[in-house]
Scaffold this motif. Structure first.
Motif, PDB file in Angstrom:
ATOM      1  N   LEU A  14      -6.469   7.183  -6.298  1.00  0.00           N
ATOM      2  CA  LEU A  14      -6.848   5.817  -6.648  1.00  0.00           C
ATOM      3  C   LEU A  14      -7.521   5.122  -5.468  1.00  0.00           C
ATOM      4  CD1 LEU A  14      -6.684   3.343  -8.608  1.00  0.00           C
ATOM      5  CD2 LEU A  14      -4.431   2.878  -7.585  1.00  0.00           C
ATOM      6  N   VAL A  15      -6.900   5.191  -4.308  1.00  0.00           N
ATOM      7  CA  VAL A  15      -7.458   4.543  -3.122  1.00  0.00           C
ATOM      8  C   VAL A  15      -8.765   5.227  -2.711  1.00  0.00           C
ATOM      9  CG1 VAL A  15      -7.041   3.998  -0.688  1.00  0.00           C
ATOM     10  CG2 VAL A  15      -5.216   3.675  -2.383  1.00  0.00           C
ATOM     11  N   GLY A  16      -8.825   6.538  -2.820  1.00  0.00           N
ATOM     12  CA  GLY A  16     -10.063   7.255  -2.524  1.00  0.00           C
ATOM     13  C   GLY A  16     -11.198   6.820  -3.436  1.00  0.00           C
ATOM     14  N   ALA A  17     -10.885   6.647  -4.718  1.00  0.00           N
ATOM     15  CA  ALA A  17     -11.895   6.191  -5.678  1.00  0.00           C
ATOM     16  C   ALA A  17     -12.365   4.770  -5.354  1.00  0.00           C
ATOM     17  CB  ALA A  17     -11.347   6.262  -7.098  1.00  0.00           C
ATOM     18  N   ALA A 107     -26.619  -3.905  14.468  1.00  0.00           N
ATOM     19  CA  ALA A 107     -25.797  -2.792  13.987  1.00  0.00           C
ATOM     20  C   ALA A 107     -24.432  -2.850  14.670  1.00  0.00           C
ATOM     21  CB  ALA A 107     -26.484  -1.470  14.295  1.00  0.00           C
ATOM     22  N   TYR A 108     -23.414  -2.372  13.969  1.00  0.00           N
ATOM     23  CA  TYR A 108     -22.078  -2.276  14.556  1.00  0.00           C
ATOM     24  C   TYR A 108     -21.354  -1.074  13.974  1.00  0.00           C
ATOM     25  CZ  TYR A 108     -20.999  -4.893  10.275  1.00  0.00           C
ATOM     26  OH  TYR A 108     -20.919  -5.310   8.969  1.00  0.00           O
ATOM     27  N   ARG A 109     -20.349  -0.634  14.717  1.00  0.00           N
ATOM     28  CA  ARG A 109     -19.505   0.493  14.330  1.00  0.00           C
ATOM     29  C   ARG A 109     -18.092   0.086  14.725  1.00  0.00           C
ATOM     30  NH1 ARG A 109     -20.525   5.612  12.992  1.00  0.00           N
ATOM     31  NH2 ARG A 109     -18.870   7.111  13.446  1.00  0.00           N
ATOM     32  N   LEU A 110     -17.221  -0.080  13.744  1.00  0.00           N
ATOM     33  CA  LEU A 110     -15.940  -0.726  13.977  1.00  0.00           C
ATOM     34  C   LEU A 110     -14.790   0.036  13.326  1.00  0.00           C
ATOM     35  CD1 LEU A 110     -14.876  -3.484  15.134  1.00  0.00           C
ATOM     36  CD2 LEU A 110     -15.107  -4.363  12.813  1.00  0.00           C
ATOM     37  N   PRO A 111     -13.815   0.512  14.110  1.00  0.00           N
ATOM     38  CA  PRO A 111     -12.636   1.117  13.509  1.00  0.00           C
ATOM     39  C   PRO A 111     -11.877   0.063  12.696  1.00  0.00           C
ATOM     40  CG  PRO A 111     -12.714   1.535  15.882  1.00  0.00           C
ATOM     41  CD  PRO A 111     -13.762   0.508  15.574  1.00  0.00           C
ATOM     42  N   ALA A 112     -11.349   0.467  11.552  1.00  0.00           N
ATOM     43  CA  ALA A 112     -10.619  -0.469  10.693  1.00  0.00           C
ATOM     44  C   ALA A 112      -9.565   0.283   9.889  1.00  0.00           C
ATOM     45  CB  ALA A 112     -11.587  -1.191   9.753  1.00  0.00           C
ATOM     46  N   GLY A 113      -8.730  -0.484   9.229  1.00  0.00           N
ATOM     47  CA  GLY A 113      -7.711   0.113   8.387  1.00  0.00           C
ATOM     48  C   GLY A 113      -7.290  -0.854   7.312  1.00  0.00           C
ATOM     49  N   ALA A 114      -6.571  -0.333   6.342  1.00  0.00           N
ATOM     50  CA  ALA A 114      -6.086  -1.172   5.243  1.00  0.00           C
ATOM     51  C   ALA A 114      -4.742  -0.655   4.767  1.00  0.00           C
ATOM     52  CB  ALA A 114      -7.087  -1.174   4.092  1.00  0.00           C
ATOM     53  N   PHE A 115      -3.933  -1.578   4.315  1.00  0.00           N
ATOM     54  CA  PHE A 115      -2.672  -1.265   3.652  1.00  0.00           C
ATOM     55  C   PHE A 115      -2.800  -1.726   2.214  1.00  0.00           C
ATOM     56  CE2 PHE A 115      -1.586  -1.853   8.126  1.00  0.00           C
ATOM     57  CZ  PHE A 115      -0.992  -0.632   8.385  1.00  0.00           C
ATOM     58  N   LEU A 116      -2.331  -0.913   1.297  1.00  0.00           N
ATOM     59  CA  LEU A 116      -2.488  -1.211  -0.124  1.00  0.00           C
ATOM     60  C   LEU A 116      -1.164  -1.031  -0.843  1.00  0.00           C
ATOM     61  CD1 LEU A 116      -5.047   0.806   0.954  1.00  0.00           C
ATOM     62  CD2 LEU A 116      -6.027  -0.287  -1.049  1.00  0.00           C
ATOM     63  N   ALA A 117      -0.923  -1.888  -1.817  1.00  0.00           N
ATOM     64  CA  ALA A 117       0.222  -1.746  -2.716  1.00  0.00           C
ATOM     65  C   ALA A 117      -0.328  -1.354  -4.081  1.00  0.00           C
ATOM     66  CB  ALA A 117       1.000  -3.057  -2.814  1.00  0.00           C
ATOM     67  N   ILE A 118       0.404  -0.485  -4.765  1.00  0.00           N
ATOM     68  CA  ILE A 118      -0.049   0.031  -6.055  1.00  0.00           C
ATOM     69  C   ILE A 118       1.048  -0.204  -7.090  1.00  0.00           C
ATOM     70  CG2 ILE A 118      -0.731   2.130  -7.290  1.00  0.00           C
ATOM     71  CD1 ILE A 118      -1.701   3.112  -4.435  1.00  0.00           C
ATOM     72  N   ALA A 119       0.632  -0.712  -8.244  1.00  0.00           N
ATOM     73  CA  ALA A 119       1.566  -0.956  -9.345  1.00  0.00           C
ATOM     74  C   ALA A 119       0.854  -0.674 -10.665  1.00  0.00           C
ATOM     75  CB  ALA A 119       2.080  -2.397  -9.315  1.00  0.00           C
ATOM     76  N   ASP A 120       1.510   0.013 -11.549  1.00  0.00           N
ATOM     77  CA  ASP A 120       0.966   0.300 -12.888  1.00  0.00           C
ATOM     78  C   ASP A 120      -0.421   0.931 -12.834  1.00  0.00           C
ATOM     79  OD1 ASP A 120       3.308  -0.770 -14.085  1.00  0.00           O
ATOM     80  OD2 ASP A 120       2.473  -2.797 -13.864  1.00  0.00           O
ATOM     81  N   GLY A 121      -0.633   1.817 -11.872  1.00  0.00           N
ATOM     82  CA  GLY A 121      -1.897   2.541 -11.789  1.00  0.00           C
ATOM     83  C   GLY A 121      -3.068   1.745 -11.251  1.00  0.00           C
ATOM     84  N   LYS A 122      -2.806   0.560 -10.702  1.00  0.00           N
ATOM     85  CA  LYS A 122      -3.869  -0.296 -10.153  1.00  0.00           C
ATOM     86  C   LYS A 122      -3.503  -0.707  -8.727  1.00  0.00           C
ATOM     87  CE  LYS A 122      -6.320  -1.167 -14.034  1.00  0.00           C
ATOM     88  NZ  LYS A 122      -7.751  -1.253 -14.187  1.00  0.00           N
ATOM     89  N   ILE A 123      -4.499  -1.050  -7.956  1.00  0.00           N
ATOM     90  CA  ILE A 123      -4.260  -1.576  -6.620  1.00  0.00           C
ATOM     91  C   ILE A 123      -3.873  -3.044  -6.764  1.00  0.00           C
ATOM     92  CG2 ILE A 123      -5.307  -2.090  -4.384  1.00  0.00           C
ATOM     93  CD1 ILE A 123      -7.154   0.391  -4.923  1.00  0.00           C
ATOM     94  N   ALA A 124      -2.671  -3.373  -6.296  1.00  0.00           N
ATOM     95  CA  ALA A 124      -2.132  -4.722  -6.464  1.00  0.00           C
ATOM     96  C   ALA A 124      -2.301  -5.587  -5.208  1.00  0.00           C
ATOM     97  CB  ALA A 124      -0.654  -4.648  -6.837  1.00  0.00           C
TER      98      ALA A 124
END
Length: 141
Positions: A14-17, A107-124
């Motif tokens: 899901l997150v990859g998609a 132009a820029y190049r920036l390391p980043a990250g994300a935290f995700l919560a998932i509920a009922d097959g969707k990103i919440a």
């Protein structure tokens, strides 16, 4: 032989998609993967709730920045309810944003990250982090 998808694998897919849709510029596909009441925590900003707020944020971002994500790594917990992604944002700053340096197509190049919560097959929930001072230094150089 049928293989059963684990909650972890489903969350990672899901997150990859979601991030593949981002890189494809397909905002409708991104939004289709989000819960209607998605909580979006903007880096060093407030929380926005719901798809309309998310769509408005993305429209603003798309007008000011041209970005793609590289080196995406997605991880999820065994329950499939929490995930994280690490990536590098490769972009260009197109339109000056309030309180930020003047945009000149830098132009820029920036390391980043994300935290995700998932509920009922969707990103919440999507909570994104990056080093704003690093970005400012890059576009100010």
């Amino acid at each position: 032989m049928m293989t059963e998808t684990t909650p972890r694998a489903a969350a990672e897919a899901l997150v990859g998609a979601y991030y593949a849709a981002f890189n494809a510029g397909d905002r409708a596909a991104m939004c289709a993967l989000l819960a209607a009441d998605v909580a979006h925590d903007v880096n060093q900003g407030g929380r926005r709730i719901g798809l309309p707020a998310f769509r408005a944020f993305m429209a603003q971002m798309d007008a000011a920045y041209e970005e793609r994500l590289e080196d995406i790594v997605v991880m999820a917990d065994a329950t499939g309810t929490r995930a994280a992604a690490e990536f590098v944002v490769v972009g260009r700053y197109l339109r000056t944003e309030p309180g930020l340096p003047e945009a000149r197509g830098q132009a820029y190049r920036l390391p980043a990250g994300a935290f995700l919560a998932i509920a009922d097959g969707k990103i919440a929930r999507v909570t994104t982090y990056y080093n704003l001072q690093d970005w400012i230094a890059q576009v100010s150089a």
